[in-house]
Scaffold this motif. Structure first.
Motif, short mmCIF file in Angstrom:
data_model
loop_
_atom_site.label_atom_id
_atom_site.label_comp_id
_atom_site.label_asym_id
_atom_site.label_seq_id
_atom_site.Cartn_x
_atom_site.Cartn_y
_atom_site.Cartn_z
N MET A 1 0.84 -1.20 0.00
CA MET A 1 0.00 0.00 0.00
C MET A 1 0.87 1.25 0.00
N TRP B 1 -3.42 -1.91 10.83
CA TRP B 1 -4.79 -1.58 10.46
C TRP B 1 -5.06 -0.08 10.48
N PHE C 1 -3.83 1.67 7.35
CA PHE C 1 -4.72 1.20 6.29
C PHE C 1 -6.03 1.98 6.32
N SER D 1 -5.59 5.70 5.24
CA SER D 1 -5.35 5.81 3.80
C SER D 1 -6.59 5.43 3.00
N ASN D 2 -7.22 4.34 3.39
CA ASN D 2 -8.36 3.85 2.63
C ASN D 2 -9.54 4.80 2.68
N THR E 1 -8.42 7.03 -0.63
CA THR E 1 -9.00 6.16 -1.65
C THR E 1 -10.51 6.36 -1.75
N CYS E 2 -11.25 5.96 -0.70
CA CYS E 2 -12.71 5.98 -0.78
C CYS E 2 -13.27 7.37 -1.04
N HIS F 1 -18.49 2.43 1.24
CA HIS F 1 -17.29 1.91 0.57
C HIS F 1 -16.23 1.53 1.61
N PHE F 2 -15.98 2.43 2.55
CA PHE F 2 -14.98 2.17 3.58
C PHE F 2 -15.40 1.02 4.50
N ASN G 1 -14.63 -2.21 2.79
CA ASN G 1 -13.20 -2.52 2.79
C ASN G 1 -12.71 -2.90 4.18
N TYR H 1 -7.50 -10.88 2.95
CA TYR H 1 -7.37 -9.59 2.28
C TYR H 1 -6.01 -9.51 1.57
N PRO H 2 -5.99 -9.14 0.29
CA PRO H 2 -7.14 -8.89 -0.59
C PRO H 2 -7.78 -10.17 -1.12
#
Length: 279
Positions: A117, A179, A182, A185-186, A190-191, A262-263, A266, A275-276
């Motif tokens: 990541m 975590w 992650f 960032s996610n 991202t989201c 979305h989050f 994930n 994961y993934p």
């Protein structure tokens, strides 16, 4: 938490970027501009972005702001140019953005495949462009459309059931020590960027011209197609997730709804399944 704290000396510029994102979501544009300018200055000084990448970013954001006030002949090519700019940043094909590798071939659990990541510098800029060109995307509706919201939320567990039936994931309960980085960032890098583009910009724009059903379907299909590098199955899974988030956005006209959907998907994937994917 210890892992996250150990990263703070190198990841702190991204906290400025996230603060700018939150300011933009609440339409505090003066504060957002100040924070974004500070982030750009720090990122350039630290060699995280080149001068050419900085100019591409500034040009795209300025174009988005100008496009909001553009109509008639120049509107369509302007939107096409902005969409291509967003796709280029989201796909990390614009040179000069030195995204930071923070997880390198780690495993979420013993049965999960290796995962890497980066903390992105380019993709999060899409959020600002989407909000600039379509400022009403987070305005909210007078009343929530309950049926599409429920259907959208139910899409998430249904997608996990489909993934299990196709052996795309396997149960694996637990959180890795990384975590928190992650999650940060996610959620923000991202989201938030992806939902602002696919739901807040594309879906809303297409729905306003061609109807809600077409807007949701088209934006969801495009969301699936941008995951083509992961194979046909991922395209299908991503399109279904996009449809669920699209229904959530249609039901509320609040961008935080599809972002959190979305989050949540994930995060549940990380906490409850391989994961993934399974090793």
């Amino acid at each position: 938490m210890a892992h996250f704290l150990s990263l703070l000396p190198v990841i702190w510029p991204w906290l400025i970027l996230i603060a700018a994102q939150i300011s933009a979501m609440y339409s505090r544009w003066r504060l957002c501009a100040s924070l974004l300018s500070l982030f750009g200055t720090v990122a350039f000084a630290q060699g995280l972005v080149s001068a050419s990448a900085l100019m591409v970013a500034i040009a795209g954001l300025a174009g988005a702001a100008a496009l909001r006030r553009t109509s008639g002949l120049w509107s369509l090519p302007g939107h096409i140019a902005l969409i291509l700019w967003c796709v280029a940043l989201g796909a990390h094909i614009v040179p000069g953005f030195n995204n930071l590798l923070v997880l390198d071939q780690v495993q979420a659990g013993p049965e999960s495949t290796d995962f890497s990541m980066y903390l992105n510098l380019d993709k999060p800029l899409v959020l600002f462009a989407a909000l600039l060109v379509w400022p009403g995307q987070n305005a909210g509706l007078p009343a929530i459309r309950k049926t599409p919201l429920i259907l959208g939320i139910l899409t998430l567990p249904a997608l996990f059931a489909l993934g299990l039936s196709q052996q795309a994931v396997r149960p694996e309960v637990g959180l890795p020590h990384w975590w928190l980085i992650f999650a940060l960032s996610n959620l923000f890098l991202t989201c938030l960027a992806e939902e602002a583009f696919f739901r807040g910009y594309l879906q809303l724009a297409l729905s306003s011209k061609l109807g809600a059903a077409f807007g949701i379907a088209a934006a969801s299909l495009l969301f699936g197609l941008v995951h083509f590098a992961g194979g046909p199955a991922l395209v299908v899974f991503a399109a279904i997730l996009g449809a669920g988030c699209g229904l959530g956005y249609y039901a509320t006209n609040r961008l935080w709804v599809p972002v959190l959907m979305h989050f949540a998907f994930n995060a549940a994937h990380l906490a409850l399944f391989t994961y993934p994917g399974p090793a």
